[in-house]
Design a protein around this motif. Structure first.
Motif, short mmCIF file in Angstrom:
data_model
loop_
_atom_site.label_atom_id
_atom_site.label_comp_id
_atom_site.label_asym_id
_atom_site.label_seq_id
_atom_site.Cartn_x
_atom_site.Cartn_y
_atom_site.Cartn_z
N GLN A 46 0.82 -1.19 0.00
CA GLN A 46 0.00 0.00 0.00
C GLN A 46 0.86 1.25 0.00
O GLN A 46 1.71 1.42 0.87
CB GLN A 46 -0.92 0.02 1.22
CG GLN A 46 -1.80 1.24 1.32
CD GLN A 46 -2.76 1.35 0.14
OE1 GLN A 46 -3.58 0.48 -0.07
NE2 GLN A 46 -2.65 2.44 -0.62
N THR A 87 -5.37 -2.09 0.46
CA THR A 87 -6.02 -2.54 1.68
C THR A 87 -6.77 -1.35 2.28
O THR A 87 -6.80 -0.28 1.69
CB THR A 87 -4.98 -3.10 2.67
OG1 THR A 87 -5.64 -3.64 3.82
CG2 THR A 87 -3.99 -2.04 3.11
N LEU A 108 -9.36 -4.03 -3.66
CA LEU A 108 -8.60 -4.48 -2.50
C LEU A 108 -8.08 -5.90 -2.69
O LEU A 108 -8.74 -6.76 -3.26
CB LEU A 108 -9.47 -4.43 -1.25
CG LEU A 108 -10.05 -3.07 -0.85
CD1 LEU A 108 -10.96 -3.22 0.36
CD2 LEU A 108 -8.93 -2.07 -0.58
N ARG A 110 -6.54 -7.27 0.29
CA ARG A 110 -6.62 -7.77 1.66
C ARG A 110 -7.39 -6.77 2.52
O ARG A 110 -7.49 -5.59 2.20
CB ARG A 110 -5.24 -8.03 2.26
CG ARG A 110 -4.24 -6.90 2.14
CD ARG A 110 -2.85 -7.33 2.61
NE ARG A 110 -1.85 -6.30 2.36
CZ ARG A 110 -1.11 -6.24 1.26
NH1 ARG A 110 -1.24 -7.15 0.33
NH2 ARG A 110 -0.22 -5.27 1.10
N VAL A 111 -7.92 -7.30 3.61
CA VAL A 111 -8.65 -6.50 4.60
C VAL A 111 -7.86 -6.59 5.90
O VAL A 111 -7.48 -7.69 6.31
CB VAL A 111 -10.08 -7.05 4.79
CG1 VAL A 111 -10.79 -6.35 5.94
CG2 VAL A 111 -10.88 -6.89 3.50
N PRO A 112 -7.60 -5.49 6.58
CA PRO A 112 -6.76 -5.53 7.78
C PRO A 112 -7.51 -6.12 8.97
O PRO A 112 -8.74 -6.08 9.04
CB PRO A 112 -6.44 -4.05 8.02
CG PRO A 112 -7.62 -3.32 7.49
CD PRO A 112 -8.04 -4.11 6.27
#
Length: 263
Positions: A46, A87, A108, A110-112
């Motif tokens: 990112q 993300t 996206l 990934r998701v945190p």
């Protein structure tokens, strides 16, 4: 994402992440279509200096301030700003009043884990976010989450195609990493690992365990990545539902999965 794609982790700006129409290339990647290749995490990093990231931070602050219950950040971003996103910011943890999170058509990858702090979340919609192949275990902390709309055909281990899960690192491998705040996301699935997905306690690198588990979250059974501080936390996880890998595992092409079901 497969090994036949570029292996180095990259920071994407608009110039490289979108086509002429502003559509993100990430959503068009043939992550599972190449035979005899090992599936790996997406390796994009990112860019926190990009316009899209900065604007998203502003939108989160605005949502916190006005206490809104429905958060649709992508509609307030331009196509080029949306394409900046790899993300979501950790500051989504402040969205404790949001009940409905809409990420329809996001780029996206990934998701945190901070999504687990969204205590009021009831509806989660990342539909047609085709580069989202997995989710963090922390999503299960959203106790009120009752409805989800996920593009399940893009998920690792989904019941229709049984795509391979990326191979995870062995126990203790984190202790050999020089900087835990600068991880290779193609190897670890994240750029940093701060706390245990199960107990939220600190991570001791030599005892760190990373495993996959498939669990029902709201409407869908999702592949969940677990960053565990110990074997005890891994053992504390619930059993996966019938029709999926019956235990926690470390991924790779040799993990036995049930036969695909095209119902």
């Amino acid at each position: 994402m497969t090994d036949s794609m570029p292996g180095a982790s990259r920071v994407f700006g608009n110039r490289f992440a979108v086509d002429a129409s502003g559509r993100s290339r990430r959503v068009d990647e043939a992550c599972f279509r190449q035979p005899n290749t090992r599936v790996r995490f997406h390796g994009e990093r990112q860019d926190t200096a990009s316009p899209g990231w900065r604007r998203l931070l502003e939108l989160i602050d605005e949502a916190v301030e006005d206490g809104r219950e429905v958060f649709r950040p992508l509609v307030d971003l331009t196509p080029l700003e949306r394409a900046d996103l790899v993300t979501l910011p950790p500051t989504i943890a402040k969205l404790t009043r949001v009940r409905h999170l809409v990420l329809y058509g996001s780029p996206l990858v990934r998701v945190p884990p901070e999504i687990g702090a969204m205590a009021s979340l009831e509806v989660f919609e990342p539909y047609t976010s085709y580069a989202l192949h997995w989710f963090p275990l922390e999503l299960t902390r959203c106790a009120n989450l009752g409805r989800s709309t996920v593009s399940t055909r893009a998920l690792y281990g989904n019941y229709k195609y049984r795509y391979d899960f990326p191979q995870l690192q062995p126990e203790g491998a984190l202790a050999k990493v020089p900087d835990r705040d600068d991880l290779d996301p193609q190897i670890w699935g994240a750029e940093t690992i701060r706390s245990c997905s199960v107990c939220d306690g600190p991570i001791e690198p030599v005892r760190f365990r990373q495993v996959w588990i498939s669990l029902r979250v709201a409407t869908d059974v999702l592949p969940l990545l677990v960053n565990a501080c110990s074997e005890n936390c891994v053992r504390a996880l619930p059993d996966p539902p019938e029709g999926y890998v019956a235990t926690t595992h470390q991924g790779g092409r040799y993990v036995p999965q049930p036969e695909p079901s095209h119902r």
